[in-house]
Design a protein around this motif. Sequence first.
Motif, mmCIF file in Angstrom:
data_model
loop_
_atom_site.group_PDB
_atom_site.id
_atom_site.type_symbol
_atom_site.label_atom_id
_atom_site.label_comp_id
_atom_site.label_asym_id
_atom_site.label_seq_id
_atom_site.Cartn_x
_atom_site.Cartn_y
_atom_site.Cartn_z
ATOM 1 N N CYS A 282 0.863 -1.181 0.000
ATOM 2 C CA CYS A 282 0.000 0.000 0.000
ATOM 3 C C CYS A 282 0.901 1.233 0.000
ATOM 4 C CB CYS A 282 -0.888 -0.035 1.251
ATOM 5 S SG CYS A 282 -1.981 1.394 1.425
ATOM 6 N N SER A 283 0.359 2.358 -0.362
ATOM 7 C CA SER A 283 1.137 3.598 -0.344
ATOM 8 C C SER A 283 1.642 3.943 1.048
ATOM 9 C CB SER A 283 0.323 4.755 -0.919
ATOM 10 O OG SER A 283 -0.883 4.906 -0.194
ATOM 11 N N CYS A 284 1.063 3.365 2.097
ATOM 12 C CA CYS A 284 1.526 3.594 3.470
ATOM 13 C C CYS A 284 2.711 2.700 3.831
ATOM 14 C CB CYS A 284 0.389 3.384 4.472
ATOM 15 S SG CYS A 284 -0.054 1.646 4.730
ATOM 16 N N GLY A 285 3.054 1.732 2.958
ATOM 17 C CA GLY A 285 4.190 0.854 3.193
ATOM 18 C C GLY A 285 3.840 -0.534 3.678
ATOM 19 N N SER A 286 2.589 -0.823 3.932
ATOM 20 C CA SER A 286 2.162 -2.126 4.430
ATOM 21 C C SER A 286 2.120 -3.157 3.292
ATOM 22 C CB SER A 286 0.775 -1.986 5.063
ATOM 23 O OG SER A 286 0.356 -3.194 5.621
ATOM 24 N N LEU A 287 2.682 -4.356 3.541
ATOM 25 C CA LEU A 287 2.644 -5.450 2.559
ATOM 26 C C LEU A 287 1.229 -6.012 2.520
ATOM 27 C CD1 LEU A 287 5.987 -7.234 3.411
ATOM 28 C CD2 LEU A 287 5.376 -6.305 1.176
ATOM 29 N N VAL A 288 0.482 -5.703 1.460
ATOM 30 C CA VAL A 288 -0.947 -6.022 1.423
ATOM 31 C C VAL A 288 -1.312 -7.253 0.604
ATOM 32 C CG1 VAL A 288 -1.730 -3.690 1.953
ATOM 33 C CG2 VAL A 288 -1.314 -4.342 -0.430
ATOM 34 N N GLY A 289 -0.358 -7.843 -0.102
ATOM 35 C CA GLY A 289 -0.718 -9.031 -0.862
ATOM 36 C C GLY A 289 0.371 -9.491 -1.798
ATOM 37 N N THR A 290 0.046 -10.542 -2.529
ATOM 38 C CA THR A 290 0.989 -11.172 -3.440
ATOM 39 C C THR A 290 0.445 -11.159 -4.857
ATOM 40 O OG1 THR A 290 1.736 -12.624 -1.653
ATOM 41 C CG2 THR A 290 2.283 -13.292 -3.894
ATOM 42 N N GLU A 291 1.231 -10.610 -5.753
ATOM 43 C CA GLU A 291 0.927 -10.657 -7.184
ATOM 44 C C GLU A 291 1.611 -11.865 -7.783
ATOM 45 O OE1 GLU A 291 2.262 -8.373 -11.255
ATOM 46 O OE2 GLU A 291 1.612 -7.119 -9.572
ATOM 47 N N ASN A 292 0.862 -12.625 -8.571
ATOM 48 C CA ASN A 292 1.407 -13.683 -9.413
ATOM 49 C C ASN A 292 1.189 -13.226 -10.842
ATOM 50 O OD1 ASN A 292 -0.295 -15.355 -7.046
ATOM 51 N ND2 ASN A 292 1.831 -15.931 -7.259
ATOM 52 N N SER A 293 2.260 -13.093 -11.612
ATOM 53 C CA SER A 293 2.104 -12.628 -12.996
ATOM 54 C C SER A 293 3.208 -13.146 -13.903
ATOM 55 C CB SER A 293 2.081 -11.091 -13.030
ATOM 56 O OG SER A 293 3.286 -10.566 -12.484
ATOM 57 N N ASP A 294 3.847 -14.233 -13.529
ATOM 58 C CA ASP A 294 4.907 -14.795 -14.350
ATOM 59 C C ASP A 294 4.300 -15.662 -15.447
ATOM 60 O OD1 ASP A 294 7.532 -15.045 -15.096
ATOM 61 O OD2 ASP A 294 8.190 -16.133 -13.326
ATOM 62 N N CYS A 295 5.131 -16.091 -16.384
ATOM 63 C CA CYS A 295 4.629 -16.868 -17.518
ATOM 64 C C CYS A 295 4.103 -18.238 -17.100
ATOM 65 C CB CYS A 295 5.717 -17.013 -18.581
ATOM 66 S SG CYS A 295 7.242 -17.799 -17.993
ATOM 67 N N TRP A 296 4.569 -18.768 -15.996
ATOM 68 C CA TRP A 296 4.162 -20.108 -15.561
ATOM 69 C C TRP A 296 3.140 -20.077 -14.428
ATOM 70 C CZ3 TRP A 296 5.359 -21.650 -10.550
ATOM 71 C CH2 TRP A 296 6.289 -20.867 -9.876
ATOM 72 N N THR A 297 2.686 -18.890 -14.057
ATOM 73 C CA THR A 297 1.704 -18.779 -12.985
ATOM 74 C C THR A 297 0.413 -18.166 -13.508
ATOM 75 O OG1 THR A 297 2.356 -16.531 -12.305
ATOM 76 C CG2 THR A 297 3.539 -18.375 -11.286
ATOM 77 N N TRP A 298 -0.665 -18.420 -12.798
ATOM 78 C CA TRP A 298 -1.871 -17.661 -13.076
ATOM 79 C C TRP A 298 -1.596 -16.202 -12.765
ATOM 80 C CZ3 TRP A 298 -5.505 -21.319 -9.914
ATOM 81 C CH2 TRP A 298 -5.910 -22.373 -10.736
ATOM 82 N N HIS A 299 -2.284 -15.314 -13.425
ATOM 83 C CA HIS A 299 -2.154 -13.882 -13.175
ATOM 84 C C HIS A 299 -3.266 -13.488 -12.214
ATOM 85 C CE1 HIS A 299 0.583 -12.695 -16.720
ATOM 86 N NE2 HIS A 299 0.799 -13.953 -16.368
ATOM 87 N N GLN A 300 -2.867 -13.236 -10.959
ATOM 88 C CA GLN A 300 -3.851 -12.949 -9.929
ATOM 89 C C GLN A 300 -3.204 -12.193 -8.779
ATOM 90 O OE1 GLN A 300 -5.279 -16.706 -8.504
ATOM 91 N NE2 GLN A 300 -3.377 -17.257 -7.544
ATOM 92 N N PHE A 301 -4.048 -11.685 -7.894
ATOM 93 C CA PHE A 301 -3.612 -11.031 -6.662
ATOM 94 C C PHE A 301 -4.252 -11.767 -5.497
ATOM 95 C CE2 PHE A 301 -4.274 -7.880 -3.269
ATOM 96 C CZ PHE A 301 -2.967 -7.418 -3.100
ATOM 97 N N VAL A 302 -3.423 -12.114 -4.503
ATOM 98 C CA VAL A 302 -3.902 -12.796 -3.301
ATOM 99 C C VAL A 302 -3.651 -11.860 -2.116
ATOM 100 C CG1 VAL A 302 -3.710 -14.830 -1.838
ATOM 101 C CG2 VAL A 302 -3.347 -15.047 -4.307
ATOM 102 N N PRO A 303 -4.702 -11.291 -1.526
ATOM 103 C CA PRO A 303 -4.521 -10.376 -0.394
ATOM 104 C C PRO A 303 -3.879 -11.061 0.808
ATOM 105 C CG PRO A 303 -6.767 -10.249 -1.251
ATOM 106 C CD PRO A 303 -6.112 -11.430 -1.904
ATOM 107 N N ASN A 304 -3.128 -10.291 1.553
ATOM 108 C CA ASN A 304 -2.527 -10.759 2.797
ATOM 109 C C ASN A 304 -3.570 -10.569 3.904
ATOM 110 O OD1 ASN A 304 -1.065 -11.154 5.145
ATOM 111 N ND2 ASN A 304 0.658 -9.860 4.525
ATOM 112 N N PRO A 305 -4.102 -11.650 4.474
ATOM 113 C CA PRO A 305 -5.166 -11.500 5.478
ATOM 114 C C PRO A 305 -4.692 -10.839 6.776
ATOM 115 C CG PRO A 305 -4.498 -13.793 5.310
ATOM 116 C CD PRO A 305 -3.779 -13.053 4.214
ATOM 117 N N LYS A 306 -3.383 -10.779 6.990
ATOM 118 C CA LYS A 306 -2.853 -10.153 8.202
ATOM 119 C C LYS A 306 -2.805 -8.625 8.092
ATOM 120 C CE LYS A 306 -0.044 -14.152 9.358
ATOM 121 N NZ LYS A 306 1.309 -14.689 9.467
ATOM 122 N N THR A 307 -2.842 -8.112 6.867
ATOM 123 C CA THR A 307 -2.684 -6.660 6.682
ATOM 124 C C THR A 307 -3.817 -6.021 5.885
ATOM 125 O OG1 THR A 307 -1.333 -7.013 4.710
ATOM 126 C CG2 THR A 307 -0.158 -6.787 6.823
#
Length: 145
Positions: free
Chosen positions: A113-138
């Motif tokens: 996030c613009s505040c610096g908090s790690l908010v999730g994981t992007e998968n966008s490589d050629c061998w992965t699905w293209h998606q965003f998985v939110p970090n439930p802790k943040t």
Amino acid sequence: MKTALFCSNCNSRISNWLDEIETISEMNRLCDLRNDDRYVEEVHPVPKGYVLRVTNSVLAERQRLVPGWNEEGRSEDWMNLGDVLERVGLTDDLSRLNGCCGLDGGDGPNRVCSCGSLVGTENSDCWTWHQFVPNPKTTYWKKND
């Protein structure tokens, strides 16, 4: 009723307003969950405008179809990368930005996030699905009243 993802640290909205996919029938109708061993560039498992709740019966179905996947059986939310707002950038931690054509997401949360908090994981490589998985802790979900 729509839902959006918010940063727990600064309470900023970090996603578009989304419709929830919570059943196997909705998942099968709306999502592209191809599982094959070849490189599948640009496969977005969740369509724009939706969040897939990989929990309960949906989680059980994914476990049945892909044995060994998510051995811990933890629930996750999956989103389309196009639904993540621009205020969410990439981490400065280069060890979390691995991939050949994009981000493989294998080294933990890589979007901040613009505040610096790690908010999730992007998968966008050629061998992965293209998606965003939110970090439930943040992050947290909020319904549109």
